[in-house]
Design a protein around this motif. Structure first.
Motif, PDB file in Angstrom:
ATOM      1  N   LEU A   1      -2.459  -6.533 -10.085  1.00 51.99           N
ATOM      2  CA  LEU A   1      -3.753  -6.056 -10.591  1.00 51.99           C
ATOM      3  C   LEU A   1      -3.719  -4.547 -10.816  1.00 51.99           C
ATOM      4  CD1 LEU A   1      -6.199  -8.153  -8.367  1.00 51.99           C
ATOM      5  CD2 LEU A   1      -5.871  -8.383 -10.846  1.00 51.99           C
ATOM      6  N   LYS A   2      -3.068  -3.827  -9.912  1.00 47.71           N
ATOM      7  CA  LYS A   2      -2.940  -2.377 -10.073  1.00 47.71           C
ATOM      8  C   LYS A   2      -2.065  -2.049 -11.287  1.00 47.71           C
ATOM      9  CE  LYS A   2      -2.596   0.474  -6.681  1.00 47.71           C
ATOM     10  NZ  LYS A   2      -2.314   1.247  -5.472  1.00 47.71           N
ATOM     11  N   ARG A   3      -0.947  -2.757 -11.442  1.00 42.60           N
ATOM     12  CA  ARG A   3      -0.024  -2.532 -12.550  1.00 42.60           C
ATOM     13  C   ARG A   3      -0.733  -2.759 -13.886  1.00 42.60           C
ATOM     14  NH1 ARG A   3       3.114  -6.508 -11.726  1.00 42.60           N
ATOM     15  NH2 ARG A   3       4.069  -5.554  -9.899  1.00 42.60           N
TER      16      ARG A   3
ATOM     17  N   ILE B   1      -7.114   0.993  -6.467  1.00 41.48           N
ATOM     18  CA  ILE B   1      -7.483   1.014  -5.050  1.00 41.48           C
ATOM     19  C   ILE B   1      -6.201   1.133  -4.246  1.00 41.48           C
ATOM     20  CG2 ILE B   1      -8.567  -0.317  -3.175  1.00 41.48           C
ATOM     21  CD1 ILE B   1     -10.133  -1.816  -5.430  1.00 41.48           C
ATOM     22  N   PRO B   2      -6.175   1.995  -3.225  1.00 43.63           N
ATOM     23  CA  PRO B   2      -4.965   2.082  -2.395  1.00 43.63           C
ATOM     24  C   PRO B   2      -4.589   0.717  -1.807  1.00 43.63           C
ATOM     25  CG  PRO B   2      -6.457   3.883  -1.881  1.00 43.63           C
ATOM     26  CD  PRO B   2      -7.204   2.945  -2.797  1.00 43.63           C
ATOM     27  N   LEU B   3      -3.288   0.435  -1.853  1.00 50.51           N
ATOM     28  CA  LEU B   3      -2.748  -0.827  -1.347  1.00 50.51           C
ATOM     29  C   LEU B   3      -1.817  -0.540  -0.178  1.00 50.51           C
ATOM     30  CD1 LEU B   3      -2.089  -3.865  -1.431  1.00 50.51           C
ATOM     31  CD2 LEU B   3      -0.489  -3.372  -3.315  1.00 50.51           C
ATOM     32  N   VAL B   4      -2.101  -1.182   0.956  1.00 51.25           N
ATOM     33  CA  VAL B   4      -1.290  -1.035   2.167  1.00 51.25           C
ATOM     34  C   VAL B   4      -0.621  -2.370   2.451  1.00 51.25           C
ATOM     35  CG1 VAL B   4      -1.320  -0.545   4.641  1.00 51.25           C
ATOM     36  CG2 VAL B   4      -2.837   0.728   3.095  1.00 51.25           C
TER      37      VAL B   4
ATOM     38  N   TYR C   1       7.016  -3.384  -4.244  1.00 53.47           N
ATOM     39  CA  TYR C   1       6.194  -3.102  -5.426  1.00 53.47           C
ATOM     40  C   TYR C   1       5.920  -1.604  -5.467  1.00 53.47           C
ATOM     41  CZ  TYR C   1       5.304  -8.112  -5.202  1.00 53.47           C
ATOM     42  OH  TYR C   1       5.459  -9.462  -5.150  1.00 53.47           O
ATOM     43  N   GLU C   2       6.119  -1.002  -6.621  1.00 51.90           N
ATOM     44  CA  GLU C   2       5.817   0.420  -6.793  1.00 51.90           C
ATOM     45  C   GLU C   2       4.354   0.715  -6.487  1.00 51.90           C
ATOM     46  OE1 GLU C   2       6.915   2.112 -10.580  1.00 51.90           O
ATOM     47  OE2 GLU C   2       8.725   0.878 -10.647  1.00 51.90           O
ATOM     48  N   GLU C   3       3.499  -0.234  -6.710  1.00 55.48           N
ATOM     49  CA  GLU C   3       2.059  -0.038  -6.567  1.00 55.48           C
ATOM     50  C   GLU C   3       1.581   0.032  -5.120  1.00 55.48           C
ATOM     51  OE1 GLU C   3       3.184  -1.600 -10.420  1.00 55.48           O
ATOM     52  OE2 GLU C   3       3.527  -2.430  -8.438  1.00 55.48           O
ATOM     53  N   VAL C   4       2.454  -0.307  -4.174  1.00 58.36           N
ATOM     54  CA  VAL C   4       2.071  -0.199  -2.764  1.00 58.36           C
ATOM     55  C   VAL C   4       2.050   1.284  -2.404  1.00 58.36           C
ATOM     56  CG1 VAL C   4       2.708  -0.739  -0.373  1.00 58.36           C
ATOM     57  CG2 VAL C   4       2.998  -2.469  -2.165  1.00 58.36           C
ATOM     58  N   ASP C   5       0.933   1.721  -1.840  1.00 57.40           N
ATOM     59  CA  ASP C   5       0.766   3.130  -1.491  1.00 57.40           C
ATOM     60  C   ASP C   5       1.307   3.464  -0.112  1.00 57.40           C
ATOM     61  OD1 ASP C   5      -0.910   4.163  -3.836  1.00 57.40           O
ATOM     62  OD2 ASP C   5      -1.967   2.339  -3.242  1.00 57.40           O
ATOM     63  N   LEU C   6       1.325   2.462   0.794  1.00 59.05           N
ATOM     64  CA  LEU C   6       1.769   2.708   2.153  1.00 59.05           C
ATOM     65  C   LEU C   6       2.306   1.408   2.749  1.00 59.05           C
ATOM     66  CD1 LEU C   6       1.811   4.896   4.406  1.00 59.05           C
ATOM     67  CD2 LEU C   6      -0.474   4.128   5.043  1.00 59.05           C
ATOM     68  N   PHE C   7       3.463   1.503   3.394  1.00 51.66           N
ATOM     69  CA  PHE C   7       4.062   0.369   4.085  1.00 51.66           C
ATOM     70  C   PHE C   7       4.007   0.627   5.583  1.00 51.66           C
ATOM     71  CE2 PHE C   7       6.102   0.287  -0.044  1.00 51.66           C
ATOM     72  CZ  PHE C   7       6.265  -1.050  -0.334  1.00 51.66           C
ATOM     73  N   PHE C   8       3.573  -0.347   6.368  1.00 48.61           N
ATOM     74  CA  PHE C   8       3.672  -0.308   7.822  1.00 48.61           C
ATOM     75  C   PHE C   8       4.776  -1.298   8.191  1.00 48.61           C
ATOM     76  CE2 PHE C   8      -1.105   0.787   8.421  1.00 48.61           C
ATOM     77  CZ  PHE C   8      -0.853   2.105   8.072  1.00 48.61           C
TER      78      PHE C   8
END
Length: 187
Positions: free
Chosen positions: A126-128, A134-137, A151-158
């Motif tokens: 959806l971001k692409r 919207i930030p994606l975690v 995914y490049e669209e992920v803003d933060l990985f835990f």
């Protein structure tokens, strides 16, 4: 974190097994201890799929994990396989994204947190496609960072371990986007 507006967090998981839902609920519970005024919603992204898609994916996953775990490992770490089943992933994304996007538009989250790779892929898509910004975690709830999280669209990985962080960096993820947090549990 989000000045001038009330924070809203959408947590998404899939109902295959119970770990992904439990992780989402544990994070949701923790966030509420930080600020009881944060609005949250925790959704099973399979609730946006048709009955047939949900049952097929669940059956394949559970059957493979139970009877052929080595096959599951092969499938989850094989870029060639990922490319070959991209049509199937497109069907899951398409089947989920319309209704998922409707929920997003109604709830208006400040951030979307995914504890399973399928909803993470749907939101990334959806971001692409510029349907949302919207930030994606991505909260990786396993001890392996497989290619379906990338995914490049992920803003933060835990992630749970330093090794997972290294593997994500090897896959091209910027190390500044990766936080070592362990796997979320409810205490």
């Amino acid at each position: 974190m989000f000045s001038n507006m009330k924070s809203r967090i959408l947590f998404s998981y899939v109902s295959i097994g119970s770990g992904h839902q439990q992780a989402a609920k544990a994070i949701e519970k923790y966030v509420k201890t930080l600020d009881a005024g944060i609005d949250t919603i925790c959704v099973n992204s399979f609730s946006f799929s048709g009955y047939v898609v949900t049952n097929i994916v669940s059956f394949i996953y559970l059957y493979t994990i139970k009877l052929k775990p080595e096959l599951w490992g092969y499938l989850y770490n094989n870029t060639w396989i990922k490319n070959k089943i991209s049509v199937f992933h497109f069907m899951i994304d398409w089947g989920n994204s319309i209704r998922f996007l409707s929920l997003i538009n109604r709830f208006k989250p400040s951030v979307i947190v995914c504890t399973q790779a399928i909803p993470c892929g749907i939101v990334a898509n959806l971001k692409r496609r510029k349907k949302i910004n919207i930030p994606l975690v991505a909260v990786i709830t396993d001890f392996m960072a497989h290619i379906y999280w990338i995914y490049e669209e992920v803003d933060l990985f835990f992630v749970a371990t330093e090794d997972m962080k290294v593997k994500l960096i090897e896959q091209g993820i910027n190390g500044n986007k990766i936080k070592l947090t362990g796997i979320p549990i409810d205490c």
